[in-house]
Design a protein around this motif. Structure first.
Motif, short mmCIF file in Angstrom:
data_model
loop_
_atom_site.label_atom_id
_atom_site.label_comp_id
_atom_site.label_asym_id
_atom_site.label_seq_id
_atom_site.Cartn_x
_atom_site.Cartn_y
_atom_site.Cartn_z
N LEU A 137 0.85 -1.19 0.00
CA LEU A 137 0.00 0.00 0.00
C LEU A 137 0.88 1.23 0.00
O LEU A 137 1.84 1.32 0.78
CB LEU A 137 -0.89 0.01 1.26
N TYR A 138 0.55 2.19 -0.86
CA TYR A 138 1.20 3.50 -0.86
C TYR A 138 0.16 4.53 -0.45
O TYR A 138 -0.75 4.83 -1.21
CB TYR A 138 1.77 3.80 -2.24
N HIS A 139 0.27 5.05 0.78
CA HIS A 139 -0.59 6.13 1.26
C HIS A 139 0.18 7.42 1.03
O HIS A 139 1.21 7.65 1.66
CB HIS A 139 -0.90 5.92 2.74
N MET A 140 -0.31 8.26 0.13
CA MET A 140 0.44 9.46 -0.25
C MET A 140 0.43 10.54 0.83
O MET A 140 1.22 11.48 0.75
CB MET A 140 -0.12 10.04 -1.54
N GLY A 141 -0.45 10.42 1.83
CA GLY A 141 -0.58 11.51 2.78
C GLY A 141 -1.18 12.72 2.09
O GLY A 141 -1.88 12.61 1.08
N ASP A 142 -0.94 13.89 2.64
CA ASP A 142 -1.33 15.13 1.98
C ASP A 142 -0.17 15.57 1.10
O ASP A 142 0.96 15.72 1.59
CB ASP A 142 -1.63 16.22 3.00
N THR A 143 -0.44 15.81 -0.17
CA THR A 143 0.65 16.19 -1.05
C THR A 143 0.15 16.90 -2.30
O THR A 143 -0.99 16.72 -2.73
CB THR A 143 1.50 14.97 -1.47
N ALA A 144 1.02 17.72 -2.85
CA ALA A 144 0.87 18.23 -4.20
C ALA A 144 1.39 17.17 -5.17
O ALA A 144 2.01 16.19 -4.76
CB ALA A 144 1.67 19.52 -4.36
N LEU A 145 1.11 17.37 -6.44
CA LEU A 145 1.71 16.53 -7.47
C LEU A 145 3.21 16.85 -7.56
O LEU A 145 3.60 18.02 -7.58
CB LEU A 145 1.05 16.78 -8.82
N PHE A 146 4.05 15.82 -7.58
CA PHE A 146 5.48 16.04 -7.78
C PHE A 146 6.02 14.84 -8.54
O PHE A 146 5.52 13.72 -8.43
CB PHE A 146 6.21 16.26 -6.45
N SER A 147 7.07 15.07 -9.31
CA SER A 147 7.51 14.07 -10.28
C SER A 147 8.08 12.81 -9.64
O SER A 147 8.07 11.74 -10.26
CB SER A 147 8.55 14.67 -11.24
N ASP A 148 8.57 12.89 -8.41
CA ASP A 148 9.15 11.70 -7.78
C ASP A 148 8.10 10.66 -7.40
O ASP A 148 8.47 9.55 -6.99
CB ASP A 148 9.95 12.09 -6.54
N ALA A 176 -4.38 14.37 -9.49
CA ALA A 176 -4.40 13.07 -8.82
C ALA A 176 -4.48 11.92 -9.81
O ALA A 176 -3.94 10.83 -9.56
CB ALA A 176 -5.57 13.01 -7.84
N LEU A 177 -5.13 12.14 -10.95
CA LEU A 177 -5.16 11.12 -11.99
C LEU A 177 -3.75 10.82 -12.50
O LEU A 177 -3.39 9.65 -12.70
CB LEU A 177 -6.05 11.57 -13.15
N LEU A 178 -2.97 11.87 -12.69
CA LEU A 178 -1.60 11.67 -13.16
C LEU A 178 -0.76 10.99 -12.06
O LEU A 178 0.02 10.08 -12.34
CB LEU A 178 -0.98 13.00 -13.56
N ALA A 179 -0.96 11.42 -10.82
CA ALA A 179 -0.24 10.79 -9.71
C ALA A 179 -0.57 9.30 -9.63
O ALA A 179 0.32 8.46 -9.44
CB ALA A 179 -0.59 11.48 -8.40
N ALA A 180 -1.85 8.98 -9.77
CA ALA A 180 -2.27 7.58 -9.73
C ALA A 180 -1.60 6.78 -10.84
O ALA A 180 -1.11 5.66 -10.62
CB ALA A 180 -3.79 7.50 -9.85
N LYS A 181 -1.56 7.36 -12.03
CA LYS A 181 -0.92 6.68 -13.17
C LYS A 181 0.55 6.43 -12.89
O LYS A 181 1.08 5.34 -13.16
CB LYS A 181 -1.09 7.52 -14.43
N TRP A 182 1.23 7.43 -12.32
CA TRP A 182 2.65 7.30 -12.05
C TRP A 182 2.96 6.21 -11.03
O TRP A 182 4.04 5.61 -11.06
CB TRP A 182 3.21 8.63 -11.55
#
Length: 228
Positions: A137-148, A176-182
């Motif tokens: 599981l990857y819980h992103m926490g609170d975050t902006a989109l970032f390339s890493d 968030a869609l892009l983050a999910a894809k990454w």
């Protein structure tokens, strides 16, 4: 791995004989399906110190005689409550046993923790990688989109990612869609939306758009679970 959504960004994660709660915000959350005294866990994990992620951490840890895993500055702020804390930092991993581990990864967000009404610096906000046997599981926490986020996805074989979609305080649905894809995750769980007026979003709309990029989304209501 069984994941129960407890509202906002709080997840109960069960597997390999362990129960973890991430970012407990229950008593002050009108959408939460249970209260802190109803929680039975082996560990509390915090992404950062804001009230809507850490409010019930100390009380749950004390009631269950279990540790709180948090970035070191936040752990130090919580420890005077008497709760057991284990300070970590970005990139570090703690092995609970042979089958369960917690790893902190980057997130882009602020973090503070209130003590007697005064907000204190609580270190860097974190994302969390929880591994239970062969599930991740990857819980992103609170975050902006970032390339890493893409690098994190490349480094870990992620089965399910919890992605904030609320906007205003975090990234919104389109980013968030892009983050999910990454992440490359097979399953996506939208979090951090609809708790307060500034973060009203449609989880169903987000999930429908995930299908267009060949990912399975789960817009759980508080109290619902998914097993992967």
């Amino acid at each position: 791995m069984k994941i129960t959504f407890l509202g906002h960004a709080c997840l109960l994660v069960e597997g390999a004989g362990k129960r973890l709660i991430i970012d407990p915000f229950l008593r002050d959350n009108p959408t939460a399906p249970l209260q802190p005294e109803q929680v039975n866990v082996d560990a509390v994990v915090l992404t950062h110190g804001h009230h809507d992620h850490s409010a019930d951490a100390a009380s749950i840890a004390l009631a269950n005689d279990c540790p709180i895993y948090a970035v070191v500055e936040l752990a130090n702020l919580i420890s005077p409550t008497g709760a057991s804390t284990l300070g970590m930092n970005t990139g570090g991993k703690f092995q609970l046993d042979e089958q369960v581990s917690i790893k902190f990864v980057q997130a882009f967000h602020s973090s503070s923790y209130e003590v007697d009404g005064v907000a204190h610096y609580a270190g860097q906000a974190q994302g969390v990688i929880v591994t239970m046997e062969d599930k991740v599981l990857y819980h992103m926490g609170d975050t902006a989109l970032f390339s890493d986020i893409k690098l994190i996805g490349d480094l870990h074989d992620i089965d399910i990612a919890a992605v904030p979609i609320g906007d205003h305080f975090t990234m919104g649905p389109e980013e968030a869609l892009l983050a999910a894809k990454w992440t490359g995750a097979k399953h996506i769980l939208p979090i951090h939306f609809n708790t307060f007026p500034p973060i009203q979003q449609s989880g169903e709309t987000f999930v429908a758009k995930l299908e267009q990029q060949s990912q399975q989304g789960h817009a759980l209501t508080p109290g619902q679970s998914i097993t992967i």
